[in-house]
Design an enzyme around this catalytic site. Sequence first.
Site, PDB file in Angstrom:
ATOM      1  N   GLU A 124       0.834  -1.201   0.000  1.00 59.82           N
ATOM      2  CA  GLU A 124       0.000   0.000   0.000  1.00 59.82           C
ATOM      3  C   GLU A 124       0.873   1.257   0.000  1.00 59.82           C
ATOM      4  OE1 GLU A 124      -3.944   1.438   2.384  1.00 59.82           O
ATOM      5  OE2 GLU A 124      -2.230   0.903   3.636  1.00 59.82           O
ATOM      6  N   LYS A 133      -8.869   3.199  -2.912  1.00 61.14           N
ATOM      7  CA  LYS A 133      -9.408   2.634  -1.680  1.00 61.14           C
ATOM      8  C   LYS A 133     -10.760   3.284  -1.398  1.00 61.14           C
ATOM      9  CE  LYS A 133      -7.837   1.671   3.086  1.00 61.14           C
ATOM     10  NZ  LYS A 133      -6.692   1.862   4.010  1.00 61.14           N
ATOM     11  N   CYS A 178      -5.141  -2.794   2.618  1.00 61.13           N
ATOM     12  CA  CYS A 178      -5.112  -2.673   4.075  1.00 61.13           C
ATOM     13  C   CYS A 178      -6.434  -3.087   4.719  1.00 61.13           C
ATOM     14  CB  CYS A 178      -4.722  -1.239   4.423  1.00 61.13           C
ATOM     15  SG  CYS A 178      -4.178  -0.960   6.120  1.00 61.13           S
TER      16      CYS A 178
END
Length: 331
Positions: free
Chosen positions: A45, A126, A167
């Site tokens: 990430e 995200k 994540c």
Amino acid sequence: MPHTLRVAVTQAEPEWLDLAGTVEKTCNLIGEAAENGARLIAFPECWVPGYPGWIWARPVDVELNTKYIYNSLSLGSPEFETIQAAAKRHSIAVVMGFSGRAPSDSLYIAQAIISPDGEVLMHRRKVKPTHAERTVFGDGSGADLSNVVDVDFGGEIGTVKVGALACWEHTQPLLKYHTLSLGAAVHVAMWPPLDPHGGVEHPGLWSMSAEGCQSLSQTYAIESGAYVLHCTAVCTEKGREAMRTHDGLLFHTPGGGHSCVLGPDGRRLTQALHGGDPAKEGVVYADLDLSKVVANRAFLDNVGHYSRPDLLWLGVDRREKGHVVDGERRL
């Protein structure tokens, strides 16, 4: 029967807050992985230009936030095209996390999948940044639910479905279920540097620790029946100094590297690098027998025979939500 797919999972430290330096390191790692026979390489990430660890140390840092924007990566930029060219030159698929800079200078936690021909097959954001991440990054939208693509490796391997989440997206049941429905055989779970949990009295959440996050990746492997490439970054003293995180909740000690490969039943398939020293860099390699994905799903297919859509189902809106609407047309 499908043949094996050799993958490379990085456990590396970015050139913190340095776009050009991290792009150069990315291309070097792509070449190294290809030389070792890998057909796909995974990065963590916000690999470019590193995860903004200072957000867990203080509520705002105008200086670092501004520098971070200038060193974030834009889709279609010369830097992005350099990475695409490296993928094509070495005939390797690249699955990469990065801080994505929009034309308005807003930032998003972004992911891309680049084909062995250098084509951008997937670019997403995200859906919801986690807690303090919202001081730096914006939300994704409906189009960012499209996170699984067909990657053509050619030859005996052929086409493989590859997907990714970032994540703590691995904590979100609805998002995970939608991703499961897209049927990836190989899933890249991208994480920042992760610290071991400090014990019962430690103020940090176990679910944010190295142990907790690997548990989330393993759970996803079990739920999806896919191989999971659990990819984490490294943060040494160089990173701590660049971000001034010595007294922060996270990134306060060197380490962070816990990359590994998980099987479609959740078992760990690879050993820790360097005897488990999380502050050392390296690349984890594994040969994935894709027939094991099929065999595992004969037991567990949460979007097929092991589900009850007559009782429970998921509603989805994949439309991109524009900021300016001109009549019926979003700009």
